[in-house]
Design a protein around this motif. Structure first.
Motif, PDB file in Angstrom:
ATOM      1  N   ASP A  87      55.485  42.218  19.911  1.00  0.00           N
ATOM      2  CA  ASP A  87      54.114  42.106  19.633  1.00  0.00           C
ATOM      3  C   ASP A  87      53.831  42.831  18.141  1.00  0.00           C
ATOM      4  O   ASP A  87      54.344  42.114  17.391  1.00  0.00           O
ATOM      5  CB  ASP A  87      53.166  42.310  20.639  1.00  0.00           C
ATOM      6  N   VAL A  93      63.443  34.016  24.712  1.00  0.00           N
ATOM      7  CA  VAL A  93      61.951  34.577  24.472  1.00  0.00           C
ATOM      8  C   VAL A  93      61.873  35.210  23.192  1.00  0.00           C
ATOM      9  O   VAL A  93      60.741  34.468  22.733  1.00  0.00           O
ATOM     10  CB  VAL A  93      61.697  35.439  25.666  1.00  0.00           C
ATOM     11  N   LEU A 126      56.931  38.590  21.120  1.00  0.00           N
ATOM     12  CA  LEU A 126      55.757  37.940  21.521  1.00  0.00           C
ATOM     13  C   LEU A 126      55.362  37.375  20.005  1.00  0.00           C
ATOM     14  O   LEU A 126      54.594  36.090  20.130  1.00  0.00           O
ATOM     15  CB  LEU A 126      54.966  38.566  22.170  1.00  0.00           C
ATOM     16  N   SER A 127      55.449  38.077  19.066  1.00  0.00           N
ATOM     17  CA  SER A 127      54.600  37.627  17.847  1.00  0.00           C
ATOM     18  C   SER A 127      55.174  36.447  17.328  1.00  0.00           C
ATOM     19  O   SER A 127      54.633  35.766  16.401  1.00  0.00           O
ATOM     20  CB  SER A 127      54.667  38.931  16.894  1.00  0.00           C
ATOM     21  N   ARG A 128      56.419  35.729  17.743  1.00  0.00           N
ATOM     22  CA  ARG A 128      56.939  34.436  17.255  1.00  0.00           C
ATOM     23  C   ARG A 128      55.925  33.469  17.682  1.00  0.00           C
ATOM     24  O   ARG A 128      56.120  32.237  16.959  1.00  0.00           O
ATOM     25  CB  ARG A 128      58.245  34.330  17.835  1.00  0.00           C
ATOM     26  N   ARG A 129      55.219  33.467  18.682  1.00  0.00           N
ATOM     27  CA  ARG A 129      54.538  32.653  19.346  1.00  0.00           C
ATOM     28  C   ARG A 129      52.976  32.959  18.740  1.00  0.00           C
ATOM     29  O   ARG A 129      52.122  31.945  19.446  1.00  0.00           O
ATOM     30  CB  ARG A 129      54.402  32.514  20.692  1.00  0.00           C
ATOM     31  N   LYS A 130      52.713  33.660  17.849  1.00  0.00           N
ATOM     32  CA  LYS A 130      51.329  34.002  17.303  1.00  0.00           C
ATOM     33  C   LYS A 130      51.374  33.606  16.010  1.00  0.00           C
ATOM     34  O   LYS A 130      52.037  33.708  15.024  1.00  0.00           O
ATOM     35  CB  LYS A 130      50.874  35.401  17.406  1.00  0.00           C
ATOM     36  N   PHE A 139      50.411  30.192  11.302  1.00  0.00           N
ATOM     37  CA  PHE A 139      51.902  29.138  10.979  1.00  0.00           C
ATOM     38  C   PHE A 139      51.453  28.291  10.005  1.00  0.00           C
ATOM     39  O   PHE A 139      50.492  27.854   9.715  1.00  0.00           O
ATOM     40  CB  PHE A 139      52.201  28.102  12.167  1.00  0.00           C
ATOM     41  N   PRO A 148      52.776  25.200  14.858  1.00  0.00           N
ATOM     42  CA  PRO A 148      53.651  26.284  15.446  1.00  0.00           C
ATOM     43  C   PRO A 148      55.315  26.290  15.368  1.00  0.00           C
ATOM     44  O   PRO A 148      55.655  25.154  15.679  1.00  0.00           O
ATOM     45  CB  PRO A 148      53.296  26.247  17.174  1.00  0.00           C
ATOM     46  N   ASP A 149      55.749  27.352  15.080  1.00  0.00           N
ATOM     47  CA  ASP A 149      57.316  27.292  14.882  1.00  0.00           C
ATOM     48  C   ASP A 149      57.612  28.732  15.267  1.00  0.00           C
ATOM     49  O   ASP A 149      57.073  29.601  14.242  1.00  0.00           O
ATOM     50  CB  ASP A 149      58.039  26.776  13.938  1.00  0.00           C
ATOM     51  N   PRO A 150      58.584  28.932  15.989  1.00  0.00           N
ATOM     52  CA  PRO A 150      58.858  30.669  16.457  1.00  0.00           C
ATOM     53  C   PRO A 150      59.619  31.433  15.063  1.00  0.00           C
ATOM     54  O   PRO A 150      59.687  32.564  15.122  1.00  0.00           O
ATOM     55  CB  PRO A 150      59.699  30.503  17.464  1.00  0.00           C
ATOM     56  N   SER A 154      56.459  32.014  12.117  1.00  0.00           N
ATOM     57  CA  SER A 154      55.127  32.932  12.385  1.00  0.00           C
ATOM     58  C   SER A 154      54.995  33.924  11.434  1.00  0.00           C
ATOM     59  O   SER A 154      56.026  34.737  10.926  1.00  0.00           O
ATOM     60  CB  SER A 154      55.067  33.403  13.842  1.00  0.00           C
TER      61      SER A 154
END
Length: 121
Positions: free
Chosen positions: A17, A42, A45-49, A52, A57-59, A62
């Motif tokens: 995060d 996984v 977590l910041s890859r999903r925030k 973008f 959205p793209d891990p 981010s």
């Protein structure tokens, strides 16, 4: 060319995060060799925030993740498995700094207490 302030310093990061990755980013920005550990499948977590680019959205894209993790090397390790813990312990043995942001109960469960980690290094 001058040498970086933290050249030769090795940091192992087991954090996600914002807070832990930001702390490790500061070390990396001053020249430390930072190895970030991410959980397989996984990641951080910041890859999903967001944000973008183009709001898609793209891990891997981010902007928060990219900002917090510049100048770091990455390795995917499942520290909940014995072979993953062996890898983590090997990395910590050679590290100068270990950044982690787990809750105390998680640290205890995984055997990542101060006592256990300081015995390695």
């Amino acid at each position: 060319m001058s040498e970086s302030a933290l050249a030769g310093v090795r940091v192992v990061e087991l954090a996600g995060d914002t807070a832990g990755p930001y702390a490790a980013k500061l070390f990396a920005d001053y020249g430390a060799d930072v190895i970030k550990i991410e959980q397989p499948g996984v990641g951080d977590l910041s890859r999903r925030k967001g944000p973008f680019p183009n709001d898609i959205p793209d891990p891997e894209k981010s902007l928060q993740f990219l900002y917090l993790n510049t100048n770091k090397r990455y390795v995917t390790v499942d520290v909940r498995k014995p072979e993953g813990m062996t890898i983590l312990k090997r990395l910590v043995t050679d590290a100068d700094i270990f950044v982690l942001d787990l809750l105390p109960a998680e640290m205890e469960e995984l055997g990542l207490t101060w006592k256990a980690m300081s015995a390695l290094n």
